[in-house]
Design a protein around this motif. Structure first.
Motif, short mmCIF file in Angstrom:
data_model
loop_
_atom_site.label_atom_id
_atom_site.label_comp_id
_atom_site.label_asym_id
_atom_site.label_seq_id
_atom_site.Cartn_x
_atom_site.Cartn_y
_atom_site.Cartn_z
N ARG A 144 9.42 -4.60 -2.89
CA ARG A 144 8.16 -5.37 -2.87
C ARG A 144 6.94 -4.49 -3.11
NH1 ARG A 144 6.04 -5.51 2.60
NH2 ARG A 144 5.27 -7.61 2.24
N LEU A 145 7.12 -3.17 -3.08
CA LEU A 145 6.01 -2.25 -3.32
C LEU A 145 5.88 -1.86 -4.79
CD1 LEU A 145 6.58 0.18 -0.30
CD2 LEU A 145 5.17 -1.90 -0.37
N ILE A 146 6.88 -2.25 -5.60
CA ILE A 146 6.90 -1.90 -7.03
C ILE A 146 6.30 -3.04 -7.83
CG2 ILE A 146 8.38 -1.33 -8.98
CD1 ILE A 146 10.41 -0.23 -6.95
N VAL A 147 5.31 -2.73 -8.66
CA VAL A 147 4.67 -3.78 -9.44
C VAL A 147 5.22 -3.89 -10.85
CG1 VAL A 147 2.55 -3.71 -8.10
CG2 VAL A 147 2.75 -2.27 -10.12
N GLU A 166 5.92 1.85 -11.23
CA GLU A 166 4.53 1.90 -10.80
C GLU A 166 4.39 1.11 -9.50
OE1 GLU A 166 0.22 0.35 -12.44
OE2 GLU A 166 1.73 1.01 -13.90
N PHE A 167 3.63 1.67 -8.57
CA PHE A 167 3.48 1.07 -7.25
C PHE A 167 2.16 0.33 -7.12
CE2 PHE A 167 6.14 4.86 -6.83
CZ PHE A 167 7.26 4.33 -6.21
N GLY A 168 2.12 -0.62 -6.18
CA GLY A 168 0.90 -1.35 -5.90
C GLY A 168 -0.09 -0.47 -5.15
N GLY A 169 -1.35 -0.88 -5.18
CA GLY A 169 -2.37 -0.10 -4.48
C GLY A 169 -3.08 0.84 -5.43
#
Length: 432
Positions: free
Chosen positions: A99-102, A128-131
Motif C-alpha cells: 500500500r506504500l508503493i504508488v 516509487e513510494f508515496g509521500g
C-alpha cells in the motif's frame, strides 16, 4: 521528528549455467541467506534454460516458480518478475508494504546482435513510494564475456546506465540504485590460470594484498578508476569475517570458472570475479554484507549476495480508490462493486480508462490477479472535483454497459469499452 522507516534490502545474482533448478540446493541458498526476512528482495538470474522462456516444461519446474513458491510460502509477495531472453529479475516485498508503493516501472536494454536479441543485456525494475516519492531501482545485467571484450562491456554500460537507472525520471525524494549480475569483467593481466589461482591462494587472509591485486588485475576496478564504466556506482568493502580467500573490497573468492559440482576452478579459464553487486552511494543506503555462497555448487558460478539497510521518510499510503455502498443489486450479476477514484487519479495519470486487477485477500503475485477488468470514467470525474458523487461502476466479468450508464448525466458521453495496450515501461499501479 519526521517518521522514518528502516528496511532490509537483499539482492542476489546467480548465473545458473543453463541448468535446471536443483530444488535442494536452491532451498539451501535461499535459507542460508535468510532472504524471506528482507523487506525487499531482488534476485537476478542469468543463463536460465531456454525451456523456462519457451514453455516446454511445466511452470513448476522453472527457476522463477521454485523461487516464488519458496518466498511466498514464507510470507512474501512477488511485486514484479520480468525477463530478457535467458535472464530473469524477480522482486519481492512484504504484504503490508504494497500500500506504500504508488507505481512500478520496468525497462530493458538488449545488446546481443546489435540490440536484436537479449541474451546479453540489462533488465531494470523501479518502484516509487508515496509521500516524498523516494524510489528503489534494481538492475541485473549479463555483459559480454571474454577478457578481450572490455570495450564492448564499457559500451553496454554506457547504453544501459541512463535507461535502466531511470535517470530521466524526476523524483522529489532519494533515488536508491543497486546494479548486479554476471558482469563478466575478468583478470586480464595474464592468461596463466594456474598462476592466478596460486597467487590468490598465497594471499589468503591478507586483505591489503588482495585489494592491491584486484586494483592491479581486475577489469572492473580498472574501468571504475578510469571512469570507463560503473564509475557512477560503488562496490562494498568486506563486512564479515572471511570464510574463504579474502579479496579486500570483494569478500569472496573468484566466482568463475568452476568445475560444476565442486569448488575447484576449471583452469581452462582464468579465475575471475565475474559476478558483482554495486550500488549508488547514499548516506541512507548502507551496505551491511557482501558475500558469495560457496556452498552452492550446481553451476560454474557462485551466487553472490549483498544486503543493505535503506532508510527514508515513512512513505504515505496513497488512497487511490474509495469503495461505496451498492445502490442496486442485479440478480444476474455474481459480484458488483461501486468505487470512486480519489486524489485526481485520472487527471494525474492522463487517462480515462485502465485495467484494474482483482485479487484475493491473500495476494501473492501482483502480476497475476484473479481477473483483469476495464475501468472507465467520465469527463467530470477527470477534470471537475466538485462532482463528488461521480463514481465509476466496476464489475467482475463481462457486464452490460447499462450498469454504468445509470450514473451518467444525459449530456455525458458514454465511452466505448476497448482494449488498452501497455507499452513496455509504462507505469503500473499494483495497489489499485
Amino acid at each position: 521528528m519526521t517518521n522514518r522507516v528502516r528496511w532490509r534490502v537483499v539482492t542476489l545474482t546467480y548465473n545458473v549455467n543453463g541448468r535446471r533448478p536443483n530444488e535442494t540446493a536452491l532451498e539451501h541458498l535461499l535459507a542460508d541467506e535468510n532472504l524471506s526476512q528482507g523487506e525487499f528482495v531482488a534476485i537476478g538470474l542469468q543463463e536460465c534454460p531456454p525451456s523456462d522462456a519457451m514453455g516446454t516444461v511445466p511452470p513448476e519446474f522453472t527457476w522463477s516458480r521454485h523461487i516464488t513458491n519458496w518466498m511466498v510460502s514464507r510470507g512474501c509477495v512477488l511485486i514484479k518478475t520480468t525477463y530478457l531472453a535467458s535472464n530473469r529479475l524477480l522482486l519481492f516485498t512484504k504484504p503490508e508494504i504494497l500500500r506504500l508503493i504508488v507505481r512500478v516501472n520496468f525497462r530493458y536494454m538488449r545488446s546481443t546482435m546489435y540490440g536484436l536479441a537479449g541474451f546479453k543485456g540489462s533488465i531494470a525494475v523501479r518502484i516509487e513510494f508515496g509521500g516524498d516519492q523516494a524510489s528503489l531501482c534494481f538492475v541485473t545485467s549479463h555483459l559480454f564475456h571474454s577478457e578481450k571484450f572490455y570495450w564492448k562491456r564499457v559500451e553496454q554500460y554506457k547504453s544501459s546506465y541512463s535507461q535502466c537507472t531511470f535517470e530521466d525520471k524526476d523524483s522529489k525524494g532519494p533515488k536508491f540504485v543497486v546494479w548486479m549480475g554476471d558482469l563478466n569483467w575478468r583478470v586480464d593481466t595474464t592468461t596463466d590460470a594456474e598462476k592466478v589461482a596460486r597467487e590468490v591462494s598465497l594471499m589468503e587472509g591478507n586483505s591489503k594484498s588482495l585489494t592491491t591485486y584486484l586494483y592491479e588485475n581486475d577489469q572492473l576496478k580498472r574501468a571504475m578508476v578510469l571512469r570507463h564504466a560503473f564509475h557512477h556506482l560503488v562496490e562494498g568493502d568486506v563486512s564479515f569475517p572471511p570464510t574463504y580467500r579474502l579479496v579486500g573490497d570483494v569478500s569472496f573468492p573468484p566466482t568463475y570458472r568452476l568445475v560444476v559440482g565442486t569448488t575447484q576452478y576449471d583452469l581452462e579459464r582464468v579465475p575471475s570475479w565475474c559476478d558483482r553487486i554495486l550500488y549508488k552511494e547514499h548516506n541512507e543506503f548502507q551496505l551491511l554484507r557482501y558475500a558469495a555462497n560457496t556452498r552452492i555448487k550446481s553451476s560454474d558460478h557462485f551466487p553472490v549476495i549483498a544486503e543493505f539497510e535503506c532508510t527514508m521518510k515513512a512513505p504515505v499510503p496513497l488512497e487511490l480508490v474509495r469503495f461505496l455502498s451498492l445502490r442496486i443489486w442485479y440478480s444476474g450479476v455474481p459480484l458488483s462493486c461501486r468505487f470512486r477514484y480519489v486524489k485526481s487519479f485520472w487527471a494525474r495519470e492522463g487517462s480515462y480508462k485502465d485495467w484494474v486487477g482483482i485479487y484475493a485477500d491473500d495476494i501473492t503475485d501482483v502480476d497475476n490477479p484473479l481477473k483483469f477488468v476495464l475501468a472507465l470514467t467520465t469527463f467530470d470525474e477527470m477534470f471537475n472535483e466538485s462532482f463528488n458523487d461521480r463514481v465509476s461502476t466496476k464489475h467482475v466479468g463481462i457486464l452490460p454497459l447499462v450498469d454504468m450508464i445509470e450514473h451518467l448525466r444525459p449530456e455525458d458521453e458514454v465511452i466505448d469499452r476497448g482494449r488498452v495496450e501497455r507499452d513496455v515501461g509504462e507505469d503500473l499501479h499494483p495497489c489499485l
